[in-house]
Scaffold this motif. Sequence first.
Motif, mmCIF file in Angstrom:
data_model
loop_
_atom_site.group_PDB
_atom_site.id
_atom_site.type_symbol
_atom_site.label_atom_id
_atom_site.label_comp_id
_atom_site.label_asym_id
_atom_site.label_seq_id
_atom_site.Cartn_x
_atom_site.Cartn_y
_atom_site.Cartn_z
ATOM 1 N N LEU A 83 0.828 -1.199 0.000
ATOM 2 C CA LEU A 83 0.000 0.000 0.000
ATOM 3 C C LEU A 83 0.869 1.259 0.000
ATOM 4 O O LEU A 83 1.915 1.303 0.648
ATOM 5 N N ARG A 84 0.406 2.289 -0.713
ATOM 6 C CA ARG A 84 1.150 3.544 -0.825
ATOM 7 C C ARG A 84 0.564 4.569 0.145
ATOM 8 O O ARG A 84 -0.639 4.850 0.115
ATOM 9 N N TRP A 85 1.418 5.129 1.001
ATOM 10 C CA TRP A 85 1.006 6.088 2.018
ATOM 11 C C TRP A 85 1.418 7.489 1.597
ATOM 12 O O TRP A 85 2.580 7.726 1.262
ATOM 13 N N VAL A 86 0.474 8.416 1.616
ATOM 14 C CA VAL A 86 0.700 9.771 1.123
ATOM 15 C C VAL A 86 0.109 10.795 2.092
ATOM 16 O O VAL A 86 -0.546 10.438 3.072
ATOM 17 N N VAL A 87 0.323 12.072 1.780
ATOM 18 C CA VAL A 87 -0.223 13.176 2.567
ATOM 19 C C VAL A 87 -1.181 13.959 1.677
ATOM 20 O O VAL A 87 -0.892 14.223 0.510
ATOM 21 N N ALA A 88 -2.342 14.324 2.231
ATOM 22 C CA ALA A 88 -3.353 15.062 1.478
ATOM 23 C C ALA A 88 -3.869 16.233 2.296
ATOM 24 O O ALA A 88 -3.814 16.232 3.530
ATOM 25 N N ALA A 89 -4.380 17.218 1.584
ATOM 26 C CA ALA A 89 -4.972 18.386 2.241
ATOM 27 C C ALA A 89 -6.013 19.003 1.328
ATOM 28 O O ALA A 89 -5.980 18.824 0.105
ATOM 29 N N ALA A 90 -6.934 19.754 1.915
ATOM 30 C CA ALA A 90 -7.940 20.475 1.139
ATOM 31 C C ALA A 90 -7.286 21.640 0.409
ATOM 32 O O ALA A 90 -6.348 22.265 0.929
#
Length: 219
Positions: A83-90
């Motif tokens: 699984l690929r773990w990333v960072v997200a934001a609005a």
Amino acid sequence: MERLNRYRDAPTGRVRLNVVAEAASLLLAPVLPTFAERYPDIEIDIAAHDRMIDVIGNGYDAGIRHGGTVPEDMIAQRLSADLRWVVAAAPGYLEQFGTPERPEDLQHHHCLGVRLGDGRIYRWEFDGPEGEIAIAVPSKVVVDEGRAMLAMAREGVGLMYGLETTFARYVERGELRLVLEKWAAIGPGYHIYYSSRRQVPAGLRLLIDLIRELRPLGL
């Protein structure tokens, strides 16, 4: 009549599962309609949360967790690709506070802290040109449940660390943006585990086979 004959000798029973919350939506939900169609007399009882418990001792037939967190004395089978773990934001958050360019920049941002099932605060993991790093991010808000955290991220409360698959639909709709993609980490996929000292219910074997057949998260 044909439908009744079709299922006359169908397997019956009940399967109790304890699963990581996101695995319920990402791994099980896509296969359960087919499972219900094929095996209408098998009940699936799912407890979806991230708390670490003694799955077998609490009466479950099996658990589903990320590889590497499965108890060593259990039989485990892989159910997904890594699984690929990333960072997200609005988008609104990024317009107001800027976009982090390196993991170190997170020290100057609002981050949604992740409380693990054992009570610890998760250190965000990255893998970039200089190798693997784990960062204790500043967190004014700490959450132990993925859906609540996702809702907060979409409202612009802060940056969220999570699975790329979880963010996909919201990124497509423009509600979230991925950042720090060059530092995305790859982690072990989901595994199902159960006791070697108990007979495996027929329904559990059928569910495992179906997940490996349909591959909702690859394999």
